[in-house]
Design an enzyme around this catalytic site. Structure first.
Site, mmCIF file in Angstrom:
data_model
loop_
_atom_site.group_PDB
_atom_site.id
_atom_site.type_symbol
_atom_site.label_atom_id
_atom_site.label_comp_id
_atom_site.label_asym_id
_atom_site.label_seq_id
_atom_site.Cartn_x
_atom_site.Cartn_y
_atom_site.Cartn_z
ATOM 1 N N GLU A 19 0.789 -1.225 0.000
ATOM 2 C CA GLU A 19 0.000 0.000 0.000
ATOM 3 C C GLU A 19 0.831 1.291 0.000
ATOM 4 O OE1 GLU A 19 -3.120 0.444 -0.355
ATOM 5 O OE2 GLU A 19 -4.170 -1.369 0.235
ATOM 6 N N SER A 76 -29.882 -27.031 51.620
ATOM 7 C CA SER A 76 -29.053 -27.160 52.817
ATOM 8 C C SER A 76 -27.650 -26.585 52.637
ATOM 9 C CB SER A 76 -28.933 -28.636 53.209
ATOM 10 O OG SER A 76 -30.195 -29.178 53.528
#
Length: 772
Positions: free
Chosen positions: A85, A345
């Site tokens: 690029e 419990s």
């Protein structure tokens, strides 16, 4: 200085002043032309494990796979991008005049746009502005690009670009592209993969995996050829790279710990979250959960949740909020780890701990296990049986309900309610009176997160580590330390009882050296809706919940039978550790009655020297041993006539209250009831009988019979003399007499009543109850 500037400005001509103001305006505009934040776009929620391996992600709100921006760029991608690029990226200030001139010449020559001449910096600006491509827009890009070069470094600009560049379809940014196209992190890309991703943003709509594959391949290979010519890669690397095929189709993102990812999506939407999860442990736990879920599915039990906490670091290493995340039915979308569920419990160890720490209980102190009715509350043991009296540690290990209710009644509901909030059970947020004594049996709701964290806190206290909030994120920037609600001495005694809980394997685990010691507890909610199991070792705290997230109860949904086996399977796959070291310098020696578990009393004849907490020395001395005088010929048959003027034997006798005794002797054949006393023998104050039902001040609702008429109330008492005759009176009106089994049925009217029983020796006992 200010006056000199003012004088200089006055000497300027009008034209010069105008030019100067225009220049100042332009410079000011240039300085402030660039927004503070370039990109205003939503990001995907991304979650990784502790080693930054991807667990999962959620798509951004605009439908794009756009991962949060990264701070660094992998070297291979960097080389590929710059080569393809912008070869002069490190040598210009945002605009490359030569590239602009070349593009202008080519576009004029071809009478169409064939080249843009944009630098990577200009492309970054174009991605941020997202405007149509015109000459005016190109000029703005050039101005902003030069300004961006003054604000950010080249590396930062490159990171902005690769984080927002389009890679085809709804894939935006390098990280999302690496996972979607190759199924792994961008940091692990090969040269071929890096080259492919470098050329994609150039024309993402025209070349991608489903069309333009040959064009994409040619572009990739040309870029690889350029890298070879630059000597960035050698010939062998080049040959390997061009032989690497393109991916056939996008990969699905990982779906590990999906409920945790969803939690972060709600709490940290659009952010990158590095969690404390250990991916290896997490995947093993999920596989295990899948296998058990298939087993439970045969009984229409559809949901399962597992939480694993590393105790030394107090970090979650496995988070399985449920099973079958991909199925949109049966409560599978509920994160049960965060959902309040009836506790059953599972809170009993906290009460046991609190009473030990307070000094109102010793580990083996006998607790009543007899029928009770407390203002209409009539708890039952899971077995529906009574044992009369049970040591506290055994009652905890066996999860007996009636001893637990008795303990809570003695300790106080408000005090225990406050303690539960102190240890982090945030969903128990109503008043203590709302829960009452049912608080210890599942009358409240808690989350698996809070409960497992509380057990982990107990483990941390034994390791003498500071208490802090459990973490799900790394790095932990702020650690919130808090006052430790647990003290190691009482925790040690609590864990000592919990490690005796019967394991699902039903084997003598202590005889197998490879079996690690685990303190664990189960819980089952009323109606078989929730099954719990939580276990602790010095390394891990594991919490398991099994049930239906929709709240349906299923027969057989019991903690010990469902959640318990899952718990031990998890511990089997985790690294084992040696057991906790007993805390030093905390306990003191005390003589304790072997039969009652109380401190040695005056007449106790069998004692053990045990280590207890200093607070335990304040508990009551044994009240169950009495000194009895026996006749001279009492060698074969205990007590016949205490009128002997010269008694030859004085014996210590272990006696329980009549109701306790009634059930206790059924399970303890060695127990010998106290023989009857003759008047004048010095034991006239001993009460030989006790009501089993109703207890004092009980509130009773009489059931209706099938024909609609009023039902009966069955009253019962226990007498220590099996041959005694008992005469019953209701409100001073004689009702009946009984022998052997002292039980009668009554039909009292609504209101307050007094029930009296008298035996043949004149002993009397009364109770009051209310019929509603």
């Amino acid at each position: 200085m200010g006056s000199k500037i003012l004088n200089f400005f006055k000497r300027l001509s009008v034209t010069q002043k105008v030019i100067l103001c225009i220049l100042a305006f332009l410079v000011t505009g240039y300085i402030f032309c660039l927004p503070r934040h370039l990109f205003h776009v939503p990001y995907s929620t991304v979650v990784t494990d502790r080693n930054e391996e991807l667990l999962g992600a959620r798509i951004a709100s605009d439908g794009q796979w756009r991962f949060p921006p990264r701070n660094t760029t992998p070297e291979k991608i960097k080389e590929c991008l710059i080569t393809f690029e912008d070869k002069h990226f490190y040598h210009h200030w945002g605009v490359n005049p030569f590239a602009i001139g070349r593009a202008f010449y080519q576009n004029v020559k071809n009478k169409r746009i064939v080249s843009g001449g944009s630098t990577l910096t200009m492309q970054t600006i174009r991605l941020a502005r997202n405007e149509s491509r015109t000459f005016r827009e190109k000029l703005i890009e050039m101005i902003w690009a030069t300004r961006l070069e003054f604000r950010a470094s080249k590396e930062e600009i490159l990171s902005m670009y690769i984080s927002h560049a389009p890679f085809g379809g709804n894939v935006v940014g390098l990280d999302a592209a690496a996972w979607r196209y190759f199924g792994h992190s961008a940091d692990d890309l090969s040269w071929a993969k890096s080259a492919m991703l470098a050329v994609l943003p150039n024309a993402p709509a025209m070349i991608h995996l489903s069309k333009g594959r040959k064009t994409l391949l040619d572009k990739r290979n040309r870029l690889l050829k350029q890298l070879l010519e630059k000597k960035t890669i050698d010939s062998s690397t080049y040959e390997l790279a061009i032989s690497e095929p393109l991916p056939d189709e996008p990969h699905a993102l990982p779906q590990i710990a999906p409920y945790l990812v969803s939690r972060f999506y709600q709490e940290r939407n659009g952010e990158y979250s590095r969690s404390t999860i250990n991916k290896g442990i997490q995947t093993q736990v999920e596989d295990l959960a899948e296998r058990w879920s298939n087993e439970f599915g045969r009984s229409d039990i559809r949901n399962l949740a597992i939480l694993v906490i590393d105790i030394p670091s107090n970090q979650v290493v496995a988070y399985c909020g449920n099973v079958h995340f991909d199925r949109k039915q049966g409560g599978n979308q509920v994160d049960v780890i965060q959902a309040p569920r009836s506790t059953g419990s599972i809170l009993k160890p906290f009460l046991y701990y609190a009473m030990l720490q307070e000094g109102s209980l010793l580990p083996d102190m006998l607790l009543p296990d007899v029928p009770v009715n407390i203002n209409g509350f009539t708890p039952q043991n899971f077995s529906m049986q009574f044992e009369g009296a049970v040591p506290a540690s055994e009652a905890l290990a066996r999860s007996l309900n009636i001893p637990a209710v008795t303990m809570l009644q003695r300790y106080g509901v408000p005090k225990f309610h406050s303690f539960l909030q102190q240890i982090g059970l945030k969903t128990i947020n109503r008043s203590s009176s709302h829960y009452g004594l049912s608080l210890i049996l599942g009358g409240a709701e808690a989350t698996l997160w809070d409960v497992t964290n509380a057990y982990a806190m107990m483990g941390r206290s034994l390791l003498q580590l500071p208490q802090r909030s459990c973490s799900l994120l790394l790095p932990t920037s702020r650690i919130t330390e808090s006052t430790d609600p647990f003290q190691p001495g009482a925790v040690w005694q609590t864990f000592d009882a919990l490690k005796e809980v019967n394991r699902p394997e039903e084997i003598d685990w202590k005889s197998i050296p490879s079996m690690q010691t685990i303190a664990w507890k189960t819980g089952t909610s009323y109606g078989f809706r929730d099954a719990w199991a939580v276990g602790v070792t010095p390394r891990y705290a594991v919490g398991v919940w099994v049930g239906n997230a929709t709240g349906e109860g299923k027969l057989g949904l019991v903690g010990a039978q469902t959640a318990g086996p899952v718990l031990f399977d998890i511990f089997n796959l985790l690294p084992s550790s040696s057991w906790f070291t007993r805390p030093a310098g905390i306990f003191v020696e005390a003589e304790v009655c072997r039969k009652s578990g109380h401190l040695k009393g005056r007449f106790c004849d069998e004692m053990d020297t045990l280590l207890v907490l200093p607070a335990g020395l304040r508990t009551e001395a044994c009240p169950y041993h009495h000194l009895v005088t026996l006749s001279a010929d009492e060698s074969q048959r205990i007590y016949e006539n205490c009128a002997n003027t010269e008694p030859t034997l004085r014996k210590s006798w272990f006696t329980l209250p009549p109701v306790w005794e009634w059930y206790y002797k059924q399970h303890h054949p060695e127990y010998k009831p106290l023989p009857p006393f003759k008047a004048g023998c010095g034991e006239d104050t001993f009460q030989p009988m006790q009501f089993i039902y109703p207890p004092m001040n009980a509130r009773i609702k009489l059931p209706k019979q099938l024909d609609g008429s009023k039902g009966f109330l069955t009253v019962e008492l226990a007498h220590n003399n099996p041959n005694a005759t008992v005469f019953w009176h209701l409100d001073e009106t004689y009702q009946a007499q009984t022998q052997d089994f002292h039980k009668i049925s009554l039909q009292p009217a609504a209101g307050k009543h007094s029930l009296t029983a008298v035996d043949g020796e004149g002993n009397t006992i009364s109770t009051t109850f209310f019929v509603e």
